[in-house]
Design a protein around this motif. Structure first.
Motif, PDB file in Angstrom:
ATOM      1  N   VAL A  85      67.157  68.341  24.313  1.00  0.00           N
ATOM      2  CA  VAL A  85      66.676  67.078  24.876  1.00  0.00           C
ATOM      3  C   VAL A  85      65.152  67.028  24.816  1.00  0.00           C
ATOM      4  N   ALA A  86      64.509  68.111  25.237  1.00  0.00           N
ATOM      5  CA  ALA A  86      63.048  68.156  25.234  1.00  0.00           C
ATOM      6  C   ALA A  86      62.494  68.026  23.820  1.00  0.00           C
ATOM      7  N   GLU A  87      63.143  68.675  22.883  1.00  0.00           N
ATOM      8  CA  GLU A  87      62.710  68.636  21.487  1.00  0.00           C
ATOM      9  C   GLU A  87      62.791  67.221  20.915  1.00  0.00           C
ATOM     10  N   LEU A  88      63.938  66.562  21.095  1.00  0.00           N
ATOM     11  CA  LEU A  88      64.115  65.220  20.544  1.00  0.00           C
ATOM     12  C   LEU A  88      63.279  64.199  21.300  1.00  0.00           C
ATOM     13  N   LYS A  89      63.116  64.414  22.580  1.00  0.00           N
ATOM     14  CA  LYS A  89      62.282  63.519  23.385  1.00  0.00           C
ATOM     15  C   LYS A  89      60.836  63.544  22.876  1.00  0.00           C
ATOM     16  N   GLN A  90      60.372  64.729  22.510  1.00  0.00           N
ATOM     17  CA  GLN A  90      59.022  64.870  21.978  1.00  0.00           C
ATOM     18  C   GLN A  90      58.873  64.151  20.638  1.00  0.00           C
ATOM     19  N   GLU A  91      59.859  64.272  19.768  1.00  0.00           N
ATOM     20  CA  GLU A  91      59.806  63.589  18.474  1.00  0.00           C
ATOM     21  C   GLU A  91      59.883  62.074  18.649  1.00  0.00           C
ATOM     22  N   LEU A  92      60.688  61.631  19.603  1.00  0.00           N
ATOM     23  CA  LEU A  92      60.801  60.197  19.860  1.00  0.00           C
ATOM     24  C   LEU A  92      59.477  59.646  20.371  1.00  0.00           C
ATOM     25  N   GLN A  93      58.832  60.378  21.275  1.00  0.00           N
ATOM     26  CA  GLN A  93      57.539  59.940  21.796  1.00  0.00           C
ATOM     27  C   GLN A  93      56.495  59.896  20.692  1.00  0.00           C
ATOM     28  N   CYS A  94      56.552  60.861  19.790  1.00  0.00           N
ATOM     29  CA  CYS A  94      55.658  60.868  18.634  1.00  0.00           C
ATOM     30  C   CYS A  94      55.816  59.572  17.841  1.00  0.00           C
ATOM     31  N   HIS A  95      57.059  59.191  17.592  1.00  0.00           N
ATOM     32  CA  HIS A  95      57.329  57.970  16.831  1.00  0.00           C
ATOM     33  C   HIS A  95      56.824  56.728  17.571  1.00  0.00           C
ATOM     34  N   LEU A  96      57.055  56.673  18.872  1.00  0.00           N
ATOM     35  CA  LEU A  96      56.631  55.510  19.651  1.00  0.00           C
ATOM     36  C   LEU A  96      55.113  55.373  19.660  1.00  0.00           C
ATOM     37  N   GLU A  97      54.417  56.507  19.745  1.00  0.00           N
ATOM     38  CA  GLU A  97      52.956  56.471  19.748  1.00  0.00           C
ATOM     39  C   GLU A  97      52.418  55.962  18.407  1.00  0.00           C
ATOM     40  N   LYS A  98      53.067  56.358  17.333  1.00  0.00           N
ATOM     41  CA  LYS A  98      52.579  55.980  16.016  1.00  0.00           C
ATOM     42  C   LYS A  98      52.947  54.559  15.607  1.00  0.00           C
ATOM     43  N   THR A  99      53.861  53.940  16.337  1.00  0.00           N
ATOM     44  CA  THR A  99      54.303  52.592  15.962  1.00  0.00           C
ATOM     45  C   THR A  99      53.951  51.527  16.994  1.00  0.00           C
ATOM     46  N   LYS A 100      53.290  51.898  18.081  1.00  0.00           N
ATOM     47  CA  LYS A 100      52.969  50.887  19.093  1.00  0.00           C
ATOM     48  C   LYS A 100      51.887  49.941  18.570  1.00  0.00           C
ATOM     49  N   ALA A 101      51.951  48.706  19.014  1.00  0.00           N
ATOM     50  CA  ALA A 101      51.105  47.652  18.460  1.00  0.00           C
ATOM     51  C   ALA A 101      49.619  47.868  18.749  1.00  0.00           C
ATOM     52  N   ASP A 102      49.280  48.482  19.882  1.00  0.00           N
ATOM     53  CA  ASP A 102      47.875  48.609  20.265  1.00  0.00           C
ATOM     54  C   ASP A 102      47.269  49.957  19.887  1.00  0.00           C
ATOM     55  N   ARG A 103      47.905  50.676  18.959  1.00  0.00           N
ATOM     56  CA  ARG A 103      47.352  51.966  18.552  1.00  0.00           C
ATOM     57  C   ARG A 103      46.013  51.754  17.849  1.00  0.00           C
ATOM     58  N   THR A 104      45.107  52.708  18.024  1.00  0.00           N
ATOM     59  CA  THR A 104      43.787  52.605  17.406  1.00  0.00           C
ATOM     60  C   THR A 104      43.657  53.504  16.184  1.00  0.00           C
ATOM     61  N   VAL A 105      44.534  54.519  16.081  1.00  0.00           N
ATOM     62  CA  VAL A 105      44.518  55.426  14.945  1.00  0.00           C
ATOM     63  C   VAL A 105      45.733  55.154  14.076  1.00  0.00           C
ATOM     64  N   MET A 106      45.506  54.898  12.798  1.00  0.00           N
ATOM     65  CA  MET A 106      46.597  54.632  11.862  1.00  0.00           C
ATOM     66  C   MET A 106      47.090  55.951  11.261  1.00  0.00           C
ATOM     67  N   ASP A 107      48.110  56.530  11.868  1.00  0.00           N
ATOM     68  CA  ASP A 107      48.674  57.801  11.421  1.00  0.00           C
ATOM     69  C   ASP A 107      50.070  57.531  10.876  1.00  0.00           C
ATOM     70  N   PHE A 108      50.253  57.695   9.573  1.00  0.00           N
ATOM     71  CA  PHE A 108      51.519  57.345   8.950  1.00  0.00           C
ATOM     72  C   PHE A 108      52.386  58.561   8.644  1.00  0.00           C
ATOM     73  N   GLU A 109      52.020  59.722   9.156  1.00  0.00           N
ATOM     74  CA  GLU A 109      52.865  60.895   8.980  1.00  0.00           C
ATOM     75  C   GLU A 109      54.178  60.694   9.737  1.00  0.00           C
ATOM     76  N   ILE A 110      55.293  61.060   9.102  1.00  0.00           N
ATOM     77  CA  ILE A 110      56.609  60.884   9.709  1.00  0.00           C
ATOM     78  C   ILE A 110      56.809  61.908  10.821  1.00  0.00           C
ATOM     79  N   CYS A 111      57.328  61.470  11.951  1.00  0.00           N
ATOM     80  CA  CYS A 111      57.648  62.377  13.049  1.00  0.00           C
ATOM     81  C   CYS A 111      58.960  63.100  12.726  1.00  0.00           C
ATOM     82  N   GLY A 112      58.972  64.405  12.942  1.00  0.00           N
ATOM     83  CA  GLY A 112      60.151  65.183  12.600  1.00  0.00           C
ATOM     84  C   GLY A 112      60.116  65.575  11.141  1.00  0.00           C
ATOM     85  N   PRO A 113      61.113  66.322  10.682  1.00  0.00           N
ATOM     86  CA  PRO A 113      61.131  66.790   9.291  1.00  0.00           C
ATOM     87  C   PRO A 113      61.466  65.671   8.317  1.00  0.00           C
ATOM     88  N   SER A 114      61.106  65.878   7.074  1.00  0.00           N
ATOM     89  CA  SER A 114      61.433  64.933   6.012  1.00  0.00           C
ATOM     90  C   SER A 114      61.814  65.732   4.786  1.00  0.00           C
TER      91      SER A 114
END
Length: 359
Positions: A280-309
């Motif tokens: 749960v903690a592991e997936l919660k962390q990856e989900l938060q990573c994704h939410l931070e990178k896709t929120k509308a008011d983000r100031t840093v454009m980071d397009f690295e995929i959260c989790g493995p690819s």
């Protein structure tokens, strides 16, 4: 005007015929069987000539639907007849759409472009779970026809893919390298399909994110974690309509038989978050990573995929030819496995990106 598949199809075919053998991209989005309008009423109460662009002076001419020998009224009656008494949108609409897709394929064949056209057909959402993040809503049907692709007819790939992979895959088949132009959110599944890659190997190196309203989910390999709004559709429909295990936080193991996806949908009846707090903690962390990178008011454009690819390496291609080597797999259960750099652990303790050594 209402649903008008004849008019939509005619315009799509006109576009195909105007390409003059040049590369083209056509996005064809049928309005049926969507409930934005009653399909039976569209067939019986409206004419092919009534369109969003105004009233036509003659019926659309579509080979296989309406042509010089078949009027719009006559053709639409065949749709009703083939529904064998059914009047619901899904049944009648599916026949109408099927005819339209057949007409597009015929147009491609008649213009000698069918064999060199990547043709993808998919639904816009799951049928039973529409409007929710449950598997029957997140999963949808997708079919691809591409004779020039290096895969046989009726090939199936059950690895985790997403709509964001479509662009990456089409560009891959077209030989377009976007690495120096822009980052793609999705990844191409071309090599995985063509080489018959084991779905467990692909899935263990993939995370997919879904959201609707205030509901969020992440699936990495076998495991799916969701954060649900108690006032949202996913939460309310989960137990009331589908009989699933509902809470504001849930964790499910979607696999059976050593990493194979459970197609029965029974996996979401057993919330295992209390059994696997580390997962749960592991997936919660990856989900938060994704939410931070896709929120509308983000100031840093980071397009690295959260989790493995999943990435095909040259070494892996050599291994596929010669055999042997270690592969990454996501399993569930109490079986002990050997993991690179960790040694012996239980399958249920596997983390994202762990490399299980398989003989």
């Amino acid at each position: 005007f209402s649903h008008n598949m004849e008019y939509m199809t005619e315009k799509a075919i006109e576009f195909i015929q105007q390409t003059d053998d040049s590369p083209f991209f056509l996005y064809f989005n049928p309005t049926v069987p969507h409930s934005s309008g009653n399909v039976m009423e569209a067939l019986t109460d409206f004419s092919c000539r009534q369109t969003s662009a105004g009233t036509l002076s003659s019926d659309p001419q579509v080979k296989g639907m309406t042509d010089e020998n078949t009027s719009c009224e006559q053709y639409r009656q065949t749709v009703i007849d083939r529904a064998t008494g059914a009047t619901d949108n899904n049944k009648v609409g599916s026949i109408w759409v099927d005819d339209a897709i057949g007409a597009l394929l015929t147009a491609l064949e008649d213009s000698d472009q069918l064999e060199n056209t990547f043709f993808l057909f998919q639904m816009d959402h799951g049928q039973e779970g529409k409007g929710t993040l449950w598997e029957p809503g997140s999963r949808l049907a997708q079919f691809v026809r591409y004779p020039n692709g290096n895969f046989e007819p009726n090939t199936e790939f059950n690895g985790m893919v997403s709509t964001i992979d479509i662009a990456a895959t089409i560009l891959d088949y077209a030989g377009v390298d976007t690495s120096d132009i822009y980052d793609m959110d999705g990844i191409s599944w071309r090599k995985a399909v063509e080489r018959g890659l084991d779905e467990t190997k692909w899935n263990s190196n993939r995370c997919l994110f879904h959201e609707i309203d205030f509901d969020r989910s992440i699936r990495c390999g076998c495991y799916k974690y969701m954060e649900l709004d108690p006032n949202g559709n996913t939460y309310s429909r989960g137990s009331r309509r589908y009989g699933l295990d509902v809470d504001t936080e849930v964790l499910f193991d979607l696999c059976i038989n050593e990493g194979i996806y459970d197609i029965t949908n029974n996996a979401e009846t057993n919330d295992i978050k209390n059994d696997l707090p580390s997962k749960v903690a592991e997936l919660k962390q990856e989900l938060q990573c994704h939410l931070e990178k896709t929120k509308a008011d983000r100031t840093v454009m980071d397009f690295e995929i959260c989790g493995p690819s999943y990435v095909f390496e040259e070494e892996e291609e050599e291994e596929e030819e010669g055999g042997g080597g270690g592969i990454a797999i996501c399993f569930s259960g109490e079986t002990t496995v050997q993991v690179k750099e960790k040694g012996s652990i239980k399958m249920r303790e596997l983390q994202i990106g762990d490399q299980v050594l398989v003989e």
